[in-house]
Design an enzyme around this catalytic site. Structure first.
Site, PDB file in Angstrom:
ATOM      1  NE  ARG A   1       0.930  36.626  37.312  1.00  8.93           N
ATOM      2  CZ  ARG A   1       2.066  35.932  37.473  1.00  8.93           C
ATOM      3  NH1 ARG A   1       3.224  36.478  37.180  1.00  8.93           N
ATOM      4  NH2 ARG A   1       2.033  34.694  37.928  1.00  8.93           N
TER       5      ARG A   1
ATOM      6  CE  LYS B   1      -4.459  60.181  28.191  1.00  9.04           C
ATOM      7  NZ  LYS B   1      -3.827  59.130  28.983  1.00  9.04           N
TER       8      LYS B   1
ATOM      9  CE1 TYR C   1      -1.978  62.753  32.894  1.00 18.96           C
ATOM     10  CE2 TYR C   1      -0.882  60.693  33.414  1.00 18.96           C
ATOM     11  CZ  TYR C   1      -2.029  61.435  33.303  1.00 18.96           C
ATOM     12  OH  TYR C   1      -3.243  60.863  33.585  1.00 18.96           O
TER      13      TYR C   1
ATOM     14  CG  ASP D   1       4.377  59.697  27.972  1.00 21.07           C
ATOM     15  OD1 ASP D   1       3.815  59.565  26.867  1.00 21.07           O
ATOM     16  OD2 ASP D   1       3.775  59.623  29.053  1.00 21.07           O
TER      17      ASP D   1
END
Length: 258
Positions: free
Chosen positions: A73, A224, A127, A199
């Site tokens: 983690r 992406k 988005y 972004d």
């Protein structure tokens, strides 16, 4: 060639960084050589020689400054290689990898200080899930959200009038492919003391590197173009400032966004 004259990653051109960035030596290797392709580390925990070394590893570094690992983690060698490569490519002081693009966006907003009583001015062309995140999570705890058209000149006057704590845009908006003036936005942000987040998923660092245009945090959905094959889900945030990088690391660890 002496070590002093050996080209460092900061001297590499972009294509070299894309191919070789983050390929530092593999931890724990005792063979005297290192693989050209980093292996996949599937372990959740890591052993250390003694309790003192383990205690030191919790700081994230070994006594000689190498990256140290304790629990997945908090990071692992694969994530660290990806982070190192993206920081080099984007020109940031560091980067933190996340399990998805939305996790990266969430952490970037938290690291920027968005919370009760703060204000964010964001592009209205973001988005869809990003706007949903702002409305369902942040506004419900007292964050003020202002959505604006960043493609019209009056937005710069609006930013000065609103004096937001955070400004959030996309280099090329998803899915409308609208483009904003990064330099003008970062200039206004410095005037009013706002943290800037962009972004940059659709442009990728091959086309645009927003830190060079004055932005503080750069977000990518690595699912992406960075992955490129439709077979991985991931996200990353690259920071221009160490203070923001430390905040990103803390939120990744505490919220389990690895």
């Amino acid at each position: 060639m002496t070590q002093q004259n050996t080209p460092q990653p900061s001297d590499w051109n972009l294509e070299t960084r894309l191919v070789h960035g983050g390929r530092n030596k593999v931890p724990g290797s005792t063979t005297g050589g290192h693989p050209t392709v980093r292996p996949i580390f599937a372990s959740t925990t890591y052993t250390h020689e003694n309790i003192e070394a383990l205690d030191q590893a919790f700081s994230g570094k070994t006594p000689d400054g190498e990256q140290a690992y304790v629990y997945a983690r908090q990071g692992n060698p694969n994530a660290y290689g990806f982070e190192s490569a993206m920081a080099q490519i984007e020109g940031g002081v560091g980067a933190i990898a996340f399990g998805s693009g939305m996790a990266a966006i969430h952490a970037a907003l938290l690291a920027a200080g968005l919370t009760t009583g703060t204000k964010i001015v964001a592009s209205r062309d973001l988005y869809g899930p990003t706007i949903t995140l702002l409305r369902k999570l942040f506004t419900t705890v007292g964050t003020q959200l202002v959505l604006a058209d960043f493609c019209q000149p009056a937005v710069y006057d609006l930013l000065r009038d609103e004096e937001p704590d955070v400004i959030y845009v996309e280099t090329i908006s998803n899915p409308l492919t609208r483009i904003v003036d990064l330099d003008a936005i970062s200039t206004v942000a410095r005037e009013i003391g706002a943290v800037t987040i962009v972004d940059s998923t659709f442009s990728t660092p091959y086309l645009t590197r927003p830190i060079e245009h004055g932005f503080d945090l750069v977000v990518h959905s690595a699912t992406k173009y960075i992955s490129g094959h439709g077979d991985s889900t991931g996200g990353i945030v690259i920071s221009a400032k160490n203070t923001l990088l430390n905040q990103l690391r803390d939120y990744s660890n505490l919220l389990g966004l690895c």
